[in-house]
Design a protein around this motif. Structure first.
Motif, mmCIF file in Angstrom:
data_model
loop_
_atom_site.group_PDB
_atom_site.id
_atom_site.type_symbol
_atom_site.label_atom_id
_atom_site.label_comp_id
_atom_site.label_asym_id
_atom_site.label_seq_id
_atom_site.Cartn_x
_atom_site.Cartn_y
_atom_site.Cartn_z
ATOM 1 N N SER A 192 0.872 -1.090 0.205
ATOM 2 C CA SER A 192 -0.273 -0.040 0.028
ATOM 3 C C SER A 192 0.983 1.296 -0.062
ATOM 4 O O SER A 192 0.569 2.148 -0.735
ATOM 5 C CB SER A 192 -0.991 -0.051 1.326
ATOM 6 N N GLU A 193 2.212 1.155 0.862
ATOM 7 C CA GLU A 193 2.859 2.262 0.895
ATOM 8 C C GLU A 193 3.483 2.487 -0.436
ATOM 9 O O GLU A 193 3.656 3.663 -1.054
ATOM 10 C CB GLU A 193 3.921 2.292 1.767
ATOM 11 N N ALA A 194 4.118 1.555 -1.224
ATOM 12 C CA ALA A 194 4.410 1.559 -2.578
ATOM 13 C C ALA A 194 3.557 2.198 -3.480
ATOM 14 O O ALA A 194 3.907 2.877 -4.375
ATOM 15 C CB ALA A 194 5.127 0.324 -2.891
ATOM 16 N N ARG A 217 -7.696 -2.055 -12.479
ATOM 17 C CA ARG A 217 -8.807 -2.669 -13.123
ATOM 18 C C ARG A 217 -8.446 -3.828 -14.212
ATOM 19 O O ARG A 217 -8.881 -4.726 -14.338
ATOM 20 C CB ARG A 217 -9.631 -1.691 -13.676
ATOM 21 N N ASN A 218 -7.480 -3.308 -15.045
ATOM 22 C CA ASN A 218 -6.935 -4.364 -15.990
ATOM 23 C C ASN A 218 -6.420 -5.630 -15.315
ATOM 24 O O ASN A 218 -6.676 -6.836 -15.567
ATOM 25 C CB ASN A 218 -5.911 -3.870 -16.700
ATOM 26 N N MET A 219 -5.598 -5.315 -14.152
ATOM 27 C CA MET A 219 -4.918 -6.542 -13.468
ATOM 28 C C MET A 219 -6.117 -7.564 -12.958
ATOM 29 O O MET A 219 -5.899 -8.727 -12.888
ATOM 30 C CB MET A 219 -4.285 -6.088 -12.158
ATOM 31 N N HIS A 237 -7.400 -5.943 -5.119
ATOM 32 C CA HIS A 237 -7.344 -5.089 -6.168
ATOM 33 C C HIS A 237 -8.447 -3.945 -5.821
ATOM 34 O O HIS A 237 -7.915 -2.697 -6.051
ATOM 35 C CB HIS A 237 -7.788 -5.816 -7.362
ATOM 36 N N SER A 238 -9.414 -4.504 -5.136
ATOM 37 C CA SER A 238 -10.534 -3.196 -4.791
ATOM 38 C C SER A 238 -10.026 -2.308 -3.873
ATOM 39 O O SER A 238 -10.116 -1.073 -3.840
ATOM 40 C CB SER A 238 -11.821 -3.971 -4.333
ATOM 41 N N THR A 239 -9.260 -2.874 -2.866
ATOM 42 C CA THR A 239 -8.447 -2.204 -1.657
ATOM 43 C C THR A 239 -7.549 -1.065 -2.353
ATOM 44 O O THR A 239 -7.573 -0.097 -1.942
ATOM 45 C CB THR A 239 -7.775 -2.814 -0.707
ATOM 46 N N ARG A 240 -6.676 -1.672 -3.174
ATOM 47 C CA ARG A 240 -5.682 -0.675 -3.881
ATOM 48 C C ARG A 240 -6.586 0.202 -4.771
ATOM 49 O O ARG A 240 -5.623 1.479 -4.496
ATOM 50 C CB ARG A 240 -4.782 -1.633 -4.774
ATOM 51 N N GLU A 245 -7.656 5.925 -5.364
ATOM 52 C CA GLU A 245 -8.610 7.182 -5.659
ATOM 53 C C GLU A 245 -8.897 8.045 -4.503
ATOM 54 O O GLU A 245 -8.893 9.485 -4.660
ATOM 55 C CB GLU A 245 -9.979 6.399 -5.736
ATOM 56 N N ASP A 246 -8.568 7.481 -3.177
ATOM 57 C CA ASP A 246 -8.734 8.688 -2.106
ATOM 58 C C ASP A 246 -7.465 9.428 -2.054
ATOM 59 O O ASP A 246 -7.555 10.632 -1.389
ATOM 60 C CB ASP A 246 -8.706 7.749 -0.754
ATOM 61 N N ASN A 247 -6.095 9.114 -2.639
ATOM 62 C CA ASN A 247 -5.031 10.041 -2.799
ATOM 63 C C ASN A 247 -4.958 10.717 -4.184
ATOM 64 O O ASN A 247 -3.790 11.105 -4.365
ATOM 65 C CB ASN A 247 -3.884 9.115 -2.369
ATOM 66 N N MET A 248 -5.853 10.761 -5.056
ATOM 67 C CA MET A 248 -5.837 11.065 -6.475
ATOM 68 C C MET A 248 -5.710 12.613 -6.326
ATOM 69 O O MET A 248 -4.826 13.146 -7.206
ATOM 70 C CB MET A 248 -7.031 10.418 -7.484
ATOM 71 N N SER A 249 -6.381 13.249 -5.671
ATOM 72 C CA SER A 249 -6.643 14.714 -6.023
ATOM 73 C C SER A 249 -5.328 15.396 -6.200
ATOM 74 O O SER A 249 -5.186 16.186 -6.899
ATOM 75 C CB SER A 249 -7.637 15.373 -4.804
ATOM 76 N N PRO A 250 -4.347 15.315 -4.947
ATOM 77 C CA PRO A 250 -3.080 16.069 -5.037
ATOM 78 C C PRO A 250 -2.221 15.735 -6.012
ATOM 79 O O PRO A 250 -1.376 16.492 -6.753
ATOM 80 C CB PRO A 250 -2.741 16.033 -3.616
ATOM 81 N N ASN A 251 -2.136 14.719 -6.248
ATOM 82 C CA ASN A 251 -1.425 13.984 -7.521
ATOM 83 C C ASN A 251 -1.997 14.282 -8.923
ATOM 84 O O ASN A 251 -1.034 14.677 -9.732
ATOM 85 C CB ASN A 251 -1.341 12.297 -7.451
ATOM 86 N N LEU A 252 -3.152 14.458 -9.028
ATOM 87 C CA LEU A 252 -3.627 14.850 -10.201
ATOM 88 C C LEU A 252 -3.630 16.189 -10.550
ATOM 89 O O LEU A 252 -3.250 16.978 -11.865
ATOM 90 C CB LEU A 252 -5.434 14.737 -10.407
#
Length: 268
Positions: A192-194, A217-219, A237-240, A245-252
């Motif tokens: 999860s950290e990676a 999703r492909n995986m 996969h769903s957890t990942r 998605e929870d950490n997407m905003s600042p990276n986007l």
């Protein structure tokens, strides 16, 4: 019997005390990593050399160039200690859907992964994830944790009196408990950290971080593991996907700022 339980708990507790706060990962998580990094580097270099003997590199120059470009673009945004090293990147001619990075600055990608990672950003999500394992010293932490827990069990066994069938059964159960209660959660924490560090690296390098979600999703369509997450070394996969998605905003936002300056990655 009481003495055996107390002895084991004392030994394990002593180990866990040491495991708290010896160092910190890039996310600030306390970690236990006792091996010299130079030793881990040597192990990584030796392992990579063996892999190159066993599995040939891809003869496809176009694919090799693509993988090298993605890796180089990610490496360029890593912390100085890692950015300034001479990384070796090899595309292995093998159909397994996998990639890895090793201490000693080695990166391996298998051609099978390129069937699932459909574009540069999806490949960057995988390579960034693997680079994060090295930068966060997860290999050192895993080896150190396994060593410490095995020593705690061995000490408890020695202090628990004479051998008996009952004692053997109890320590077998304790071994399973350590595996499920310590080793596997550490591994899932590392994954999860990676994922989150890799998400940060790919966005800073100009790869679309939203493609990390599509990659998993492909995986999920390629792999169908029925192992419960509790007993797995990797999150589901769903957890990942949820964590990404929870950490997407600042990276986007980081990625969009690069796009606005026409500085997005270009490894087509």
């Amino acid at each position: 019997m009481v003495f055996m339980k107390v002895s084991f708990k004392a030994a394990l507790a002593a180990t866990l005390v040491v495991m708290v706060g010896c160092s910190s990962s890039p996310t600030g998580r306390k970690q236990f990593a006792v091996l010299p990094d130079s030793q881990m580097d040597t192990m990584g270099v030796e392992s990579f050399a063996e892999m190159k003997k066993e599995t040939p590199a891809s003869p496809n120059a176009t694919l090799r160039k693509h993988v090298q470009c993605v890796a180089d673009t990610l490496i360029a945004v890593l912390p100085n200690k890692y950015r300034n090293q001479e990384w070796e990147v090899v595309l292995f001619d093998d159909e397994q859907v996998n990639a890895f990075a090793l201490p000693g600055y080695k990166v391996g990608v298998y051609t099978g992964l390129l069937k699932v990672a459909e574009n540069q950003s999806q490949l960057a999500a995988v390579v960034g994830h693997e680079l994060a394992h090295v930068i966060a010293r997860h290999g050192n932490e895993r080896v150190s944790t396994q060593f410490a827990t095995s020593q705690a069990l061995a000490l408890g066994y020695q202090l628990s009196g004479e051998d008996s069938p009952e004692k053997i059964v109890i320590f077998q159960a304790l071994g399973i408990g350590v595996q499920v209660g310590i080793i596997l959660p550490f591994s899932r924490t590392h994954e999860s950290e990676a994922d989150l560090l890799g998400l940060e690296y790919m966005a800073k390098a100009g790869f679309d971080p939203r493609e990390s979600v599509q990659l998993w999703r492909n995986m999920s369509t390629w792999t169908n593991s029925k192992t419960p997450e509790l007993l797995s070394t990797h999150p589901s996969h769903s957890t990942r996907i949820d964590d990404l998605e929870d950490n997407m905003s600042p990276n986007l936002a980081t990625y969009n700022a690069l796009v606005a300056q026409n500085k997005q990655a270009k490894c087509y």
